[in-house]
Scaffold this motif. Structure first.
Motif, mmCIF file in Angstrom:
data_model
loop_
_atom_site.group_PDB
_atom_site.id
_atom_site.type_symbol
_atom_site.label_atom_id
_atom_site.label_comp_id
_atom_site.label_asym_id
_atom_site.label_seq_id
_atom_site.Cartn_x
_atom_site.Cartn_y
_atom_site.Cartn_z
ATOM 1 N N ARG A 191 -26.691 -1.126 54.649
ATOM 2 C CA ARG A 191 -28.039 -1.525 53.692
ATOM 3 C C ARG A 191 -28.857 -0.385 54.138
ATOM 4 O O ARG A 191 -28.881 0.288 55.125
ATOM 5 C CB ARG A 191 -28.390 -2.959 54.285
ATOM 6 N N THR A 192 -29.581 -0.162 52.893
ATOM 7 C CA THR A 192 -30.624 0.949 52.979
ATOM 8 C C THR A 192 -32.005 0.112 52.480
ATOM 9 O O THR A 192 -33.068 0.996 52.809
ATOM 10 C CB THR A 192 -30.546 1.933 52.197
ATOM 11 N N CYS A 193 -32.029 -0.964 52.363
ATOM 12 C CA CYS A 193 -33.459 -1.707 52.052
ATOM 13 C C CYS A 193 -34.116 -2.060 53.267
ATOM 14 O O CYS A 193 -33.669 -2.128 54.336
ATOM 15 C CB CYS A 193 -33.207 -2.923 51.294
ATOM 16 N N THR A 194 -35.462 -1.823 52.932
ATOM 17 C CA THR A 194 -36.372 -2.543 54.134
ATOM 18 C C THR A 194 -36.226 -3.917 54.611
ATOM 19 O O THR A 194 -35.493 -4.612 53.968
ATOM 20 C CB THR A 194 -37.820 -2.189 53.603
ATOM 21 N N ASP A 195 -36.720 -4.407 55.790
ATOM 22 C CA ASP A 195 -36.488 -5.844 56.241
ATOM 23 C C ASP A 195 -37.101 -6.683 55.366
ATOM 24 O O ASP A 195 -36.623 -7.690 55.221
ATOM 25 C CB ASP A 195 -37.014 -5.738 57.750
ATOM 26 N N ALA A 196 -38.284 -6.225 54.769
ATOM 27 C CA ALA A 196 -39.025 -7.098 54.126
ATOM 28 C C ALA A 196 -38.141 -7.484 52.511
ATOM 29 O O ALA A 196 -38.062 -8.498 52.272
ATOM 30 C CB ALA A 196 -40.392 -6.436 53.526
ATOM 31 N N VAL A 197 -37.700 -6.288 52.040
ATOM 32 C CA VAL A 197 -36.944 -6.467 50.998
ATOM 33 C C VAL A 197 -35.565 -7.438 50.985
ATOM 34 O O VAL A 197 -35.079 -8.258 50.210
ATOM 35 C CB VAL A 197 -36.217 -5.080 50.202
ATOM 36 N N PHE A 198 -35.164 -6.926 52.229
ATOM 37 C CA PHE A 198 -33.897 -7.807 52.599
ATOM 38 C C PHE A 198 -33.923 -9.210 52.914
ATOM 39 O O PHE A 198 -33.115 -10.095 52.585
ATOM 40 C CB PHE A 198 -33.322 -7.389 54.100
ATOM 41 N N ARG A 199 -35.094 -9.654 53.421
ATOM 42 C CA ARG A 199 -35.364 -11.125 53.481
ATOM 43 C C ARG A 199 -35.629 -11.729 52.404
ATOM 44 O O ARG A 199 -35.309 -12.858 51.894
ATOM 45 C CB ARG A 199 -36.641 -11.247 54.455
ATOM 46 N N ASN A 200 -36.093 -10.993 51.267
ATOM 47 C CA ASN A 200 -36.485 -11.695 50.096
ATOM 48 C C ASN A 200 -35.723 -11.433 48.881
ATOM 49 O O ASN A 200 -36.056 -12.090 47.952
ATOM 50 C CB ASN A 200 -38.083 -11.180 49.613
ATOM 51 N N ARG A 201 -34.612 -10.922 49.088
ATOM 52 C CA ARG A 201 -33.598 -10.801 48.028
ATOM 53 C C ARG A 201 -32.865 -11.866 47.609
ATOM 54 O O ARG A 201 -32.405 -12.815 48.371
ATOM 55 C CB ARG A 201 -32.651 -9.650 48.158
#
Length: 693
Positions: A191-201
């Motif tokens: 994965r390359t997304c930030t933790d915030a994006v990861f939580r909200n996808r």
């Protein structure tokens, strides 16, 4: 390495010491060490020296206020510390300046030399003593980081913090590290997304669709499989390319033997991608061990140090440092360098190759071996391949020293060339360039970029929102920007040497009028640089352009500098940077204005409904293309509100089309730049706030 000549003068600018001597004073070397300590304190120091332990440990030399001036280690504390206070006990030139300020000392006894080595490094970091060598991380050095997360990702960072992450580096070549990270992202589906994006996808992203991520944000993923990919990426960052390729080839054969040809083909493609990276690395030897090779070059007090990082027999990267005003011997400089270099999260090699003999080489090797978990040697080679590697490191240090010194001379010559050709009063050490940008008379902004000795200083960049009038007036806009700049200069008492104005004679006259108002016409030089313009028909096959023209005060005709002159190169560079910075700010304001004016200005549409529409359609462009029925289908909207939104979008279509065309033109004409810094909500001049990288 050149022999050290005590009479040799250092190259480059001279720097004064901490002590100033009158002209008729005796040379500092003639002053006895005992006389440097006040007589009243001598008896107390003698008593303290007699009571000092003979065990190994750390000593701290302090001044009258108790500030730590120097931290050192010793096999025998009493013998080592006594040498500082005895005439001729320590012949190093710089120690005489140190002892001029020393009034007391403290000692810390340790159980072994190894413990003293560790404690010395910790105390140097804690106290930052004036007379110790300290490595400072250069901004160009990047590290790779595996985040502390249930599904870790790999990022590039300049800051090392204790957050549970695993760091690799720092890497001497930023381009080399980014290329490696790019290979990892293409080869291993992490994965390359930030933790915030990861939580909200709520659904997998494009990376999953193109097979570059397993999609752990939304889908059930085998942790063992993800861990295998992460381990392989970690091996690539550690430089264990050959070992990684061997493991991957074995896995590929295993899949093929079980007739799992699709999996085998995917691994084959990954192997080929890694092999392309490995082929570009320089092969130094074929026995495949890891080595750090240190080289040092000095001229007087100016020293250049470099380390060649060899992994698996291949040169993967380099890292260098520059010191000046140092009179310490080479072995002491190298000792401090090694202590601090291996103090952080760093991969420790099989061998550390050094150019001079160290008395504590065995202790250092023992300490590094403990940290590594297996044997590490500190080696001074005498012959063979290792000596060839050392000579390469020494030659690189010499070339780095020469390049650094020549670069300074080149900048000085460039500034002097500019001064002579434009008839300036002073060499333009600090230059500022100004540009105005607008969109059909709206969102008028100004930019200020600052160059110091020919290099951009981005922390001194400023940008301005024009607020004294409405509409398009380049002369009035330039007048406001320059006036506000000088108002701040008066408050801060910092002035440039040269103003470069983007424009022709009209813009130059505006700048001269502002300088005249502030009575700085005789202090700040000012010129304007007119852009090239097309001389023939634009429809012809070859377009002919005019030369860049420089307008200067009290001269009717512009100066045309030679096409390849360093002076013109510097002026065009700072002008283009100001233009880029202004366009970036203008584009950012337009982007935010589009979202705000197109959606927020509609009665009944607030932040919640705006987010719902953007989430439903995915972009503003799709909202503009949607019908009334499609808009009404968004959660929270009704048909009447959808009709009002559709009517408002139709009214704004013309302006939006113009802005999109302008954005596309900007993207084509300008190089890529970092994201613009947002302005404040009131549209105030972010003029007075520094721009951060």
């Amino acid at each position: 390495m050149r022999p050290e000549d005590p009479d040799q003068k250092p190259a480059g600018p001279q720097h004064g010491s901490l002590i100033e001597y009158p002209a008729d004073a005796p040379a500092p070397g003639a002053v006895a060490a005992e006389s440097l300590v006040l007589e009243g304190e001598s008896a107390a120091l003698d008593q303290k020296l007699s009571a000092t332990s003979t065990e190994p440990g750390i000593y701290l030399l302090r001044d009258r206020a108790g500030k730590v001036l120097y931290v050192g280690k010793a096999k025998s504390l009493r013998t080592r510390v006594r040498a500082y206070f005895r005439e001729g006990g320590d012949g190093r030139f710089q120690v005489r300046f140190l002892m001029k300020r020393v009034r007391d000392f403290d000692t810390i006894v340790t159980g072994s030399e190894k413990e003293a080595l560790i404690l010395e490094n910790n105390l140097i970091k804690q106290y930052k003593p004036r007379y110790n060598i300290r490595l400072k991380d250069d901004k160009s050095y990047l590290s790779a980081k595996i985040t502390n997360h249930a599904w870790p990702r790999i990022t590039v960072t300049r800051k090392i913090v204790k957050d549970g992450g695993h760091y690799f580096g720092p890497f001497g070549s930023a381009d080399g590290l980014r290329e490696t990270i790019d290979v990892i992202r293409k080869v291993f589906p992490l994965r390359t997304c930030t933790d915030a994006v990861f939580r909200n996808r709520s659904r997998p992203c494009l990376e999953y669709q193109i097979k570059r991520c397993l999609g752990p944000c939304c889908l059930p993923v085998d942790r063992d499989e993800y861990g295998r990919h992460l381990h392989a990426a970690q091996m690539l960052l550690e430089g264990k390319n050959l070992e990684l390729l061997r493991e991957m080839r074995d896995l590929m054969k295993d899949h093929a033997s079980r007739l799992e040809f699709e999996q085998a083909a995917r691994i084959r493609d990954r192997v080929r991608a890694i092999e392309k990276t490995v082929e570009r690395q320089t092969v130094l030897h074929h026995w495949g061990i890891d080595e750090d090779v240190f080289g040092i070059y000095r001229e007087g007090g100016y020293i250049e140090a470099i380390v060649l990082i060899v992994r698996g027999g291949k040169l993967t990267s380099t890292q260098g440092w520059s010191f000046q005003d140092l009179e310490f011997p080479v072995h002491e400089i190298l000792s401090d360098l090694l202590t601090q270099y291996y103090s952080g999260a760093r991969n420790i090699p099989d061998e550390v190759i050094v150019p001079v003999e160290l008395e504590d080489a065995a202790v250092r090797a023992e300490l590094l071996s403990e940290r590594r978990g297996k044997k590490c040697e500190v080696v001074l080679p005498q012959r063979g391949e290792k000596l060839r590697l050392l000579e390469m490191a020494m030659d690189n240090a010499r070339q780095s020293f020469t390049a650094r010194r020549d670069n300074e001379k080149t900048r000085e010559q460039m500034l002097e060339d500019l001064r002579v050709k434009l008839g300036l009063r002073n060499s333009p050490k600090r230059m500022e360039c100004y540009d105005i940008s607008n969109l059909q008379g709206s969102m008028v902004v100004g930019s200020q970029v600052t160059f110091d000795e020919g290099e951009p200083q981005k922390n001194l960049y400023r940008r301005y929102r024009i607020r004294s009038f409405e509409g398009q007036d380049d002369f009035a806009s330039m007048y406001e920007v320059l006036k506000r700049r000088l108002e701040r200069a008066v408050r801060e008492n910092t002035y440039p040497d040269l103003w470069v104005i983007d424009g022709g004679k009209g813009q130059l006259n505006v700048a001269l009028e502002v300088l005249r108002e502030f009575r700085l016409l005789d202090q700040i030089d000012c010129v304007s640089l007119a852009k090239q313009h097309v001389l023939n028909d634009r429809r012809e096959k070859e377009v002919t352009k005019s030369e860049e023209r420089v307008f200067v005060p009290r001269r009717k005709d512009p100066i045309v500098l030679p096409k390849n002159s360093t002076a013109l190169f510097l002026l065009v560079r700072i002008r283009d940077e100001a233009h880029r910075f202004a366009i970036t700010y203008n584009r950012e304001l337009r982007r935010r204005a589009r979202l705000r004016s197109v959606l927020d200005d509609i009665d009944g549409v607030g932040p919640v409904r705006r987010r719902a529409m953007l989430r439903h359609f995915g972009s503003l462009k799709r909202i503009r293309e949607a019908t009334v029925d499609e808009i009404a289908a968004v959660k929270g909207l009704n048909r009447d509100l959808a009709a009002e939104i559709r009517r408002h979008l139709d009214e704004m279509t013309a302006l939006l089309d113009v802005e999109e065309v302008r954005d596309a033109a900007d993207q084509i004409s300008l190089p890529l730049e970092p994201p613009a810094i947002p302005a404040d909500e009131a549209g105030a001049p972010v003029n007075d706030a520094p721009v951060r990288n």
